[in-house]
Scaffold this motif. Structure first.
Motif, PDB file in Angstrom:
ATOM      1  N   PHE A   1      26.960 -14.780 124.381  1.00  0.00           N
ATOM      2  CA  PHE A   1      27.719 -13.533 124.487  1.00  0.00           C
ATOM      3  C   PHE A   1      29.166 -13.895 124.765  1.00  0.00           C
ATOM      4  O   PHE A   1      29.515 -15.059 124.997  1.00  0.00           O
ATOM      5  CB  PHE A   1      27.155 -12.642 125.602  1.00  0.00           C
ATOM      6  N   SER A   2      30.022 -12.885 124.766  1.00  0.00           N
ATOM      7  CA  SER A   2      31.438 -13.121 125.029  1.00  0.00           C
ATOM      8  C   SER A   2      32.069 -11.846 125.571  1.00  0.00           C
ATOM      9  O   SER A   2      31.460 -10.763 125.555  1.00  0.00           O
ATOM     10  CB  SER A   2      32.171 -13.547 123.750  1.00  0.00           C
ATOM     11  N   ASP A   3      33.308 -11.988 126.035  1.00  0.00           N
ATOM     12  CA  ASP A   3      34.089 -10.825 126.475  1.00  0.00           C
ATOM     13  C   ASP A   3      34.783 -10.129 125.310  1.00  0.00           C
ATOM     14  O   ASP A   3      35.325  -9.036 125.479  1.00  0.00           O
ATOM     15  CB  ASP A   3      35.154 -11.248 127.492  1.00  0.00           C
ATOM     16  N   HIS A   4      34.815 -10.760 124.140  1.00  0.00           N
ATOM     17  CA  HIS A   4      35.554 -10.192 123.020  1.00  0.00           C
ATOM     18  C   HIS A   4      34.645  -9.619 121.932  1.00  0.00           C
ATOM     19  O   HIS A   4      35.086  -9.380 120.803  1.00  0.00           O
ATOM     20  CB  HIS A   4      36.517 -11.242 122.421  1.00  0.00           C
ATOM     21  N   GLY A   5      33.369  -9.406 122.260  1.00  0.00           N
ATOM     22  CA  GLY A   5      32.488  -8.692 121.345  1.00  0.00           C
ATOM     23  C   GLY A   5      31.672  -9.549 120.408  1.00  0.00           C
ATOM     24  O   GLY A   5      30.919  -9.023 119.589  1.00  0.00           O
ATOM     25  N   ASP A   6      31.796 -10.876 120.508  1.00  0.00           N
ATOM     26  CA  ASP A   6      31.000 -11.779 119.687  1.00  0.00           C
ATOM     27  C   ASP A   6      29.760 -12.232 120.453  1.00  0.00           C
ATOM     28  O   ASP A   6      29.775 -12.367 121.679  1.00  0.00           O
ATOM     29  CB  ASP A   6      31.823 -12.999 119.268  1.00  0.00           C
ATOM     30  N   GLY A   7      28.696 -12.525 119.721  1.00  0.00           N
ATOM     31  CA  GLY A   7      27.478 -13.008 120.354  1.00  0.00           C
ATOM     32  C   GLY A   7      26.353 -13.094 119.340  1.00  0.00           C
ATOM     33  O   GLY A   7      26.455 -12.573 118.221  1.00  0.00           O
TER      34      GLY A   7
ATOM     35  N   ASP B   1      13.284 -16.284 102.816  1.00  0.00           N
ATOM     36  CA  ASP B   1      13.102 -14.865 103.132  1.00  0.00           C
ATOM     37  C   ASP B   1      13.807 -14.518 104.437  1.00  0.00           C
ATOM     38  O   ASP B   1      14.500 -13.493 104.543  1.00  0.00           O
ATOM     39  CB  ASP B   1      11.617 -14.529 103.278  1.00  0.00           C
ATOM     40  N   ILE B   2      13.627 -15.363 105.447  1.00  0.00           N
ATOM     41  CA  ILE B   2      14.217 -15.105 106.764  1.00  0.00           C
ATOM     42  C   ILE B   2      15.739 -15.153 106.691  1.00  0.00           C
ATOM     43  O   ILE B   2      16.424 -14.267 107.211  1.00  0.00           O
ATOM     44  CB  ILE B   2      13.684 -16.127 107.790  1.00  0.00           C
ATOM     45  N   ASN B   3      16.266 -16.175 106.023  1.00  0.00           N
ATOM     46  CA  ASN B   3      17.721 -16.315 105.939  1.00  0.00           C
ATOM     47  C   ASN B   3      18.364 -15.187 105.145  1.00  0.00           C
ATOM     48  O   ASN B   3      19.504 -14.784 105.430  1.00  0.00           O
ATOM     49  CB  ASN B   3      18.082 -17.669 105.335  1.00  0.00           C
ATOM     50  N   ASN B   4      17.651 -14.646 104.176  1.00  0.00           N
ATOM     51  CA  ASN B   4      18.176 -13.509 103.418  1.00  0.00           C
ATOM     52  C   ASN B   4      18.134 -12.215 104.229  1.00  0.00           C
ATOM     53  O   ASN B   4      18.908 -11.296 103.961  1.00  0.00           O
ATOM     54  CB  ASN B   4      17.392 -13.331 102.113  1.00  0.00           C
ATOM     55  N   TRP B   5      17.237 -12.169 105.192  1.00  0.00           N
ATOM     56  CA  TRP B   5      17.128 -10.989 106.070  1.00  0.00           C
ATOM     57  C   TRP B   5      18.153 -11.028 107.205  1.00  0.00           C
ATOM     58  O   TRP B   5      18.787 -10.024 107.524  1.00  0.00           O
ATOM     59  CB  TRP B   5      15.700 -10.908 106.622  1.00  0.00           C
ATOM     60  N   LEU B   6      18.343 -12.199 107.808  1.00  0.00           N
ATOM     61  CA  LEU B   6      19.274 -12.329 108.929  1.00  0.00           C
ATOM     62  C   LEU B   6      20.711 -12.074 108.483  1.00  0.00           C
ATOM     63  O   LEU B   6      21.062 -12.249 107.323  1.00  0.00           O
ATOM     64  CB  LEU B   6      19.173 -13.734 109.532  1.00  0.00           C
ATOM     65  N   ARG B   7      21.559 -11.699 109.448  1.00  0.00           N
ATOM     66  CA  ARG B   7      22.980 -11.520 109.176  1.00  0.00           C
ATOM     67  C   ARG B   7      23.746 -12.658 109.859  1.00  0.00           C
ATOM     68  O   ARG B   7      23.733 -12.770 111.095  1.00  0.00           O
ATOM     69  CB  ARG B   7      23.461 -10.169 109.705  1.00  0.00           C
ATOM     70  N   PHE B   8      24.377 -13.496 109.058  1.00  0.00           N
ATOM     71  CA  PHE B   8      25.103 -14.650 109.576  1.00  0.00           C
ATOM     72  C   PHE B   8      26.590 -14.328 109.681  1.00  0.00           C
ATOM     73  O   PHE B   8      27.170 -13.686 108.803  1.00  0.00           O
ATOM     74  CB  PHE B   8      24.894 -15.861 108.669  1.00  0.00           C
TER      75      PHE B   8
ATOM     76  N   ILE C   1      23.214  -5.499 115.041  1.00  0.00           N
ATOM     77  CA  ILE C   1      23.880  -4.959 113.868  1.00  0.00           C
ATOM     78  C   ILE C   1      23.973  -3.448 114.064  1.00  0.00           C
ATOM     79  O   ILE C   1      22.959  -2.787 114.321  1.00  0.00           O
ATOM     80  CB  ILE C   1      23.117  -5.312 112.580  1.00  0.00           C
ATOM     81  N   ILE C   2      25.168  -2.898 113.968  1.00  0.00           N
ATOM     82  CA  ILE C   2      25.373  -1.479 114.271  1.00  0.00           C
ATOM     83  C   ILE C   2      24.668  -0.595 113.261  1.00  0.00           C
ATOM     84  O   ILE C   2      23.972   0.362 113.619  1.00  0.00           O
ATOM     85  CB  ILE C   2      26.884  -1.159 114.318  1.00  0.00           C
ATOM     86  N   ASP C   3      24.844  -0.895 111.998  1.00  0.00           N
ATOM     87  CA  ASP C   3      24.236  -0.115 110.911  1.00  0.00           C
ATOM     88  C   ASP C   3      23.726  -1.111 109.882  1.00  0.00           C
ATOM     89  O   ASP C   3      24.497  -1.911 109.340  1.00  0.00           O
ATOM     90  CB  ASP C   3      25.279   0.816 110.278  1.00  0.00           C
ATOM     91  N   ASP C   4      22.425  -1.079 109.610  1.00  0.00           N
ATOM     92  CA  ASP C   4      21.834  -2.079 108.715  1.00  0.00           C
ATOM     93  C   ASP C   4      22.389  -2.013 107.295  1.00  0.00           C
ATOM     94  O   ASP C   4      22.190  -2.947 106.511  1.00  0.00           O
ATOM     95  CB  ASP C   4      20.313  -1.917 108.686  1.00  0.00           C
ATOM     96  N   LYS C   5      23.093  -0.941 106.954  1.00  0.00           N
ATOM     97  CA  LYS C   5      23.720  -0.863 105.640  1.00  0.00           C
ATOM     98  C   LYS C   5      24.980  -1.725 105.576  1.00  0.00           C
ATOM     99  O   LYS C   5      25.486  -2.001 104.490  1.00  0.00           O
ATOM    100  CB  LYS C   5      24.055   0.584 105.306  1.00  0.00           C
ATOM    101  N   GLY C   6      25.486  -2.098 106.742  1.00  0.00           N
ATOM    102  CA  GLY C   6      26.680  -2.936 106.806  1.00  0.00           C
ATOM    103  C   GLY C   6      26.410  -4.213 107.560  1.00  0.00           C
ATOM    104  O   GLY C   6      25.260  -4.556 107.853  1.00  0.00           O
ATOM    105  N   ASN C   7      27.478  -4.922 107.918  1.00  0.00           N
ATOM    106  CA  ASN C   7      27.355  -6.205 108.597  1.00  0.00           C
ATOM    107  C   ASN C   7      27.991  -6.195 109.977  1.00  0.00           C
ATOM    108  O   ASN C   7      27.958  -7.206 110.674  1.00  0.00           O
ATOM    109  CB  ASN C   7      28.015  -7.310 107.749  1.00  0.00           C
ATOM    110  N   ASP C   8      28.597  -5.077 110.359  1.00  0.00           N
ATOM    111  CA  ASP C   8      29.283  -5.004 111.647  1.00  0.00           C
ATOM    112  C   ASP C   8      28.285  -5.119 112.792  1.00  0.00           C
ATOM    113  O   ASP C   8      27.149  -4.632 112.704  1.00  0.00           O
ATOM    114  CB  ASP C   8      30.067  -3.701 111.765  1.00  0.00           C
ATOM    115  N   TYR C   9      28.737  -5.745 113.878  1.00  0.00           N
ATOM    116  CA  TYR C   9      27.874  -5.974 115.031  1.00  0.00           C
ATOM    117  C   TYR C   9      28.622  -5.610 116.310  1.00  0.00           C
ATOM    118  O   TYR C   9      29.840  -5.438 116.320  1.00  0.00           O
ATOM    119  CB  TYR C   9      27.427  -7.432 115.091  1.00  0.00           C
TER     120      TYR C   9
END
Length: 308
Positions: free
Chosen positions: A263-269, A226-233, A131-139
């Protein structure tokens, strides 16, 4: 010195394992095929592994464990793949599998796909997703140039040699199990003794639900909620290249029985849960059976939370 317990397995022949996979796939997929083949060159796209094969003294290693992360992280638990390979009797060996990154090196918690030839002529082709910035969801999914990891790891080790492997394809999911759940369910039902499997698979078409760990939680995580609320899906798109380890039964070693990262070539993983497009999903995988399981540095206090 890290503790290690080496458990020799009564490894079955490929034929009954293929039969087991056939049975479990038939209950879950509309189209499927299981066959024993010569391993293709897995250094080629889209697999992009560090060595071409999955053969040569195959072993599964379970290092550390989820209790090093949950309820609170033990950041002293940092591991080196060269050391892991030596403890497994595979110095200069090849390691793939799922773990967390070494947060002290990256400065961040993240999902890691290990893909490393250990030793003096080492090759590192690992990838991580954070996660790039924990304030957001971008990865982002990027190269990871280290052979260290943290907290926990479920790894398949071998010499990276060519040889016979089990090739599995499965398309159009009709059941409720994910690809690895499905294969492992058959092994659990059909074999009295544990069977340990490692390899790589592609989600070649469709999308999957993955999670990416954010920064470490400021408060203890005591429950699955607790874990599922912490993780970013996230729902991410194929093709996704996974490394995977699964074990049919725990022989008393406090194992995590299934773990797959991609992982992937298009930035997903990230960490694989299941596909979200059952009518269009396509899987392809190559797998080998382990001779033994090495349990390395198990947590002194354990639990079963967070092992999905």
């Amino acid at each position: 010195m890290l503790s290690v317990t080496k458990h020799a397995l009564k490894k079955p022949d490929f034929a009954p394992v293929c039969k087991s996979f056939d049975k479990s796939l038939a209950a879950n997929y509309e189209e499927f095929k299981v066959e024993v083949v010569d391993c293709p060159d897995l250094t080629a796209a889209p697999w992009k592994l560090a060595l071409p094969g999955l053969g040569g003294e195959p072993c599964v290693a379970d290092v550390g464990g989820v209790p090093n992360l949950i309820p609170t992280p033990n950041l002293e638990k940092q591991y080196n793949l060269d050391t892991v390979a030596e403890l497994c009797g595979l110095s200069d060996g090849y390691v793939i599998g799922a773990s967390a990154v070494a947060s002290k090196l990256l400065g961040k918690n993240a999902e890691l796909v290990n893909n490393v030839k250990t030793g003096k002529d080492g090759v590192v082709k690992s990838m991580y997703t954070k996660i790039i910035d924990d304030k957001g969801n971008d990865y982002e999914c990027k190269e990871y140039p280290h052979n260290e990891f943290g907290l926990l790891g479920n790894l398949f080790l071998c010499r990276g040699l060519p040889g016979k492997v089990i090739h599995v394809t499965a398309n159009i999911r009709r059941g409720s199990l994910n690809f690895i759940n499905c294969l492992n369910k058959g092994l659990t039902e059909d074999f009295t003794d544990p069977v340990a499997v490692g390899g790589t698979f592609l989600l070649t078409n469709g999308k999957a639900k993955l999670h990416v760990m954010p920064g470490f939680s400021c408060s203890p995580l005591h429950t699955e909620d607790d874990i599922n609320n912490w993780l970013r899906f996230h729902e991410m798109s194929g093709p996704l290249t996974h490394t995977s380890v699964f074990v049919s039964k725990d022989p008393g070693l406090d194992l995590r029985l299934e773990h797959s990262h991609c992982f992937s070539d298009h930035g997903d993983g990230g960490h694989y849960h299941f596909d979200t497009t059952p009518d269009t999903v396509c899987y392809e995988g190559y797998f080998n059976l382990a001779d033994n399981i090495c349990r390395i540095d198990p947590p002194e206090v354990t639990h079963l939370i967070g092992r999905d």
